[in-house]
Scaffold this motif. Structure first.
Motif, mmCIF file in Angstrom:
data_model
loop_
_atom_site.group_PDB
_atom_site.id
_atom_site.type_symbol
_atom_site.label_atom_id
_atom_site.label_comp_id
_atom_site.label_asym_id
_atom_site.label_seq_id
_atom_site.Cartn_x
_atom_site.Cartn_y
_atom_site.Cartn_z
ATOM 1 N N VAL A 1 55.068 -28.484 104.821
ATOM 2 C CA VAL A 1 53.936 -29.411 104.758
ATOM 3 C C VAL A 1 53.089 -29.202 106.010
ATOM 4 N N LEU A 2 51.792 -29.026 105.810
ATOM 5 C CA LEU A 2 50.862 -28.835 106.912
ATOM 6 C C LEU A 2 50.067 -30.113 107.128
ATOM 7 N N THR A 3 50.065 -30.590 108.368
ATOM 8 C CA THR A 3 49.342 -31.813 108.711
ATOM 9 C C THR A 3 48.261 -31.477 109.722
ATOM 10 N N GLN A 4 47.021 -31.753 109.354
ATOM 11 C CA GLN A 4 45.906 -31.456 110.230
ATOM 12 C C GLN A 4 45.439 -32.714 110.955
ATOM 13 N N ARG B 1 32.604 -28.154 122.284
ATOM 14 C CA ARG B 1 33.788 -27.385 121.884
ATOM 15 C C ARG B 1 34.607 -28.215 120.911
ATOM 16 N N ALA B 2 35.040 -27.593 119.828
ATOM 17 C CA ALA B 2 35.866 -28.277 118.836
ATOM 18 C C ALA B 2 37.275 -27.706 118.857
ATOM 19 N N THR B 3 38.247 -28.604 118.830
ATOM 20 C CA THR B 3 39.654 -28.204 118.786
ATOM 21 C C THR B 3 40.317 -28.907 117.614
ATOM 22 N N LEU B 4 40.753 -28.119 116.641
ATOM 23 C CA LEU B 4 41.371 -28.635 115.426
ATOM 24 C C LEU B 4 42.832 -28.217 115.396
ATOM 25 N N SER B 5 43.676 -29.137 114.954
ATOM 26 C CA SER B 5 45.115 -28.896 114.974
ATOM 27 C C SER B 5 45.688 -28.807 113.572
ATOM 28 N N CYS B 6 46.682 -27.960 113.414
ATOM 29 C CA CYS B 6 47.439 -27.823 112.176
ATOM 30 C C CYS B 6 48.909 -27.757 112.562
ATOM 31 N N ARG B 7 49.674 -28.742 112.112
ATOM 32 C CA ARG B 7 51.087 -28.802 112.457
ATOM 33 C C ARG B 7 51.926 -28.616 111.203
ATOM 34 N N ALA B 8 52.903 -27.721 111.290
ATOM 35 C CA ALA B 8 53.799 -27.449 110.167
ATOM 36 C C ALA B 8 55.068 -28.296 110.283
ATOM 37 N N SER B 9 55.612 -28.665 109.124
ATOM 38 C CA SER B 9 56.802 -29.520 109.097
ATOM 39 C C SER B 9 58.053 -28.790 109.565
ATOM 40 N N GLN B 10 58.009 -27.477 109.614
ATOM 41 C CA GLN B 10 59.071 -26.663 110.183
ATOM 42 C C GLN B 10 58.455 -25.390 110.717
ATOM 43 N N SER B 11 59.203 -24.711 111.567
ATOM 44 C CA SER B 11 58.667 -23.512 112.193
ATOM 45 C C SER B 11 58.280 -22.459 111.149
ATOM 46 N N VAL B 12 57.103 -21.879 111.337
ATOM 47 C CA VAL B 12 56.622 -20.854 110.413
ATOM 48 C C VAL B 12 56.196 -19.615 111.203
ATOM 49 N N SER C 1 44.938 -19.915 117.555
ATOM 50 C CA SER C 1 46.096 -19.712 118.412
ATOM 51 C C SER C 1 47.250 -20.546 117.892
ATOM 52 N N GLY C 2 48.401 -20.343 118.496
ATOM 53 C CA GLY C 2 49.561 -21.152 118.173
ATOM 54 C C GLY C 2 50.729 -20.357 117.645
ATOM 55 N N SER C 3 51.851 -21.042 117.543
ATOM 56 C CA SER C 3 53.079 -20.439 117.030
ATOM 57 C C SER C 3 54.048 -21.542 116.667
ATOM 58 N N GLY C 4 55.088 -21.175 115.928
ATOM 59 C CA GLY C 4 56.117 -22.149 115.587
ATOM 60 C C GLY C 4 55.606 -23.204 114.619
ATOM 61 N N THR C 5 55.394 -24.388 115.125
ATOM 62 C CA THR C 5 54.910 -25.483 114.278
ATOM 63 C C THR C 5 53.488 -25.932 114.618
ATOM 64 N N ASP C 6 52.939 -25.464 115.710
ATOM 65 C CA ASP C 6 51.639 -25.959 116.171
ATOM 66 C C ASP C 6 50.611 -24.847 116.269
ATOM 67 N N PHE C 7 49.518 -25.035 115.530
ATOM 68 C CA PHE C 7 48.451 -24.051 115.488
ATOM 69 C C PHE C 7 47.116 -24.738 115.739
ATOM 70 N N HIS D 1 49.331 -21.988 104.732
ATOM 71 C CA HIS D 1 50.513 -21.194 105.062
ATOM 72 C C HIS D 1 50.978 -20.411 103.848
ATOM 73 N N TYR D 2 51.145 -19.142 104.022
ATOM 74 C CA TYR D 2 51.753 -18.243 103.045
ATOM 75 C C TYR D 2 51.083 -18.303 101.676
ATOM 76 N N GLY D 3 49.822 -18.683 101.665
ATOM 77 C CA GLY D 3 49.067 -18.682 100.423
ATOM 78 C C GLY D 3 49.379 -19.818 99.484
ATOM 79 N N THR D 4 50.339 -20.685 99.822
ATOM 80 C CA THR D 4 50.712 -21.722 98.867
ATOM 81 C C THR D 4 50.661 -23.142 99.408
ATOM 82 N N ALA D 5 50.683 -23.315 100.710
ATOM 83 C CA ALA D 5 50.634 -24.655 101.295
ATOM 84 C C ALA D 5 49.331 -24.817 102.064
ATOM 85 N N PHE D 6 48.733 -25.980 101.913
ATOM 86 C CA PHE D 6 47.454 -26.253 102.537
ATOM 87 C C PHE D 6 47.503 -27.552 103.345
ATOM 88 N N GLY D 7 46.774 -27.561 104.467
ATOM 89 C CA GLY D 7 46.558 -28.803 105.172
ATOM 90 C C GLY D 7 45.551 -29.662 104.430
#
Lengths: 105, 120
Positions: free
Chosen positions: A3-6, A18-29, A66-72, A91-97
């Motif tokens: 699950v991606l949470t923006q 400057r704009a900073t937008l966040s995308c957090r994944a429910s598990q490391s990706v 930028s980003g890695s793990g769960t935070d992009f 993420h991976y073509g199937t999950a969307f924020g």
């Protein structure tokens, strides 16, 4: 299931800021599977960033990812009037924020 | 320049089958190593991946829709299609087609979307 949470849901800024937008994944990706898109009303979504940090063809260098793990993060260095739109991560073509609406302040 | 354009009925009755077509220009559906995808977005909700069709002919579908969905290709018309059976109001959404390169999990090109409403 990933699950991606923006955040934020809405971001109000002025041109030139400057704009900073966040995308957090429910598990490391893997960052290689993370993409960002821009979507304006009535238009087709446009690929901005793939592999978390690579700009797609024709995308101005004021856009960076930028980003890695769960935070992009998607950063737009100096906002132009045409940058105000909805941005969503994928993420991976199937999950969307759920998207961030970047609006003019 | 690759372009995709969705088309189909904007109104479908409950229990019937939703059918949409995506017409592709700028690239041939029967060559290259691409995949062709359908995605939808109900009003106020996030995008939902429906399924994809590879140039090879293989398909993958969202498990939550798998029993009702089919994606096919008509290479003579350079189109690919979506069929979703037994629709309900929950299938009301903006439907998008998109393409990507096999092995790369993102979509290089999208269509503008086609609104489908399920109502009697």
């Amino acid at each position: 299931e990933i699950v991606l949470t923006q955040s934020p849901g809405t971001l109000s800024l002025s041109p030139g800021e400057r704009a900073t937008l966040s995308c957090r994944a429910s598990q490391s990706v893997s960052g290689s599977n993370l993409a960002w898109y821009q979507h304006k009303p009535g238009q087709a979504p446009r690929l901005l960033i793939y592999g978390a940090s690579s700009r797609a063809t024709g995308i101005p260098d004021r856009f960076s990812g930028s980003g890695s793990g769960t935070d992009f993060t998607l950063t737009i260095r100096r906002l132009e009037p045409e940058d105000f739109a909805v941005y969503f991560c994928q993420h991976y073509g199937t999950a969307f924020g759920q998207g961030t609406n970047l609006e003019i302040k | 320049q690759v372009q995709l354009q969705e088309s189909g009925p904007g109104l479908v009755k409950p229990s019937q089958t939703l059918s949409l077509t995506c017409t592709v220009s700028g690239v041939s559906l029967d060559t290259g190593n691409y995949y062709w995808t359908w995605i939808r977005q109900p009003a106020g909700k996030r995008l939902e991946w429906i399924g994809r069709l590879y140039t090879s002919g293989s398909t993958n579908y969202n498990p939550s829709l798998k029993s009702r969905v089919s994606i096919s290709v008509d290479t003579s018309k350079n189109q690919f299609s979506l069929r979703l059976s037994s629709v309900t109001a929950a299938d009301t959404a903006m439907y998008y087609c998109a393409m990507g390169v096999a092995g790369f999990p993102y979509f290089d090109f999208w269509g503008q979307g086609s609104q489908v409403t399920v109502s009697s």
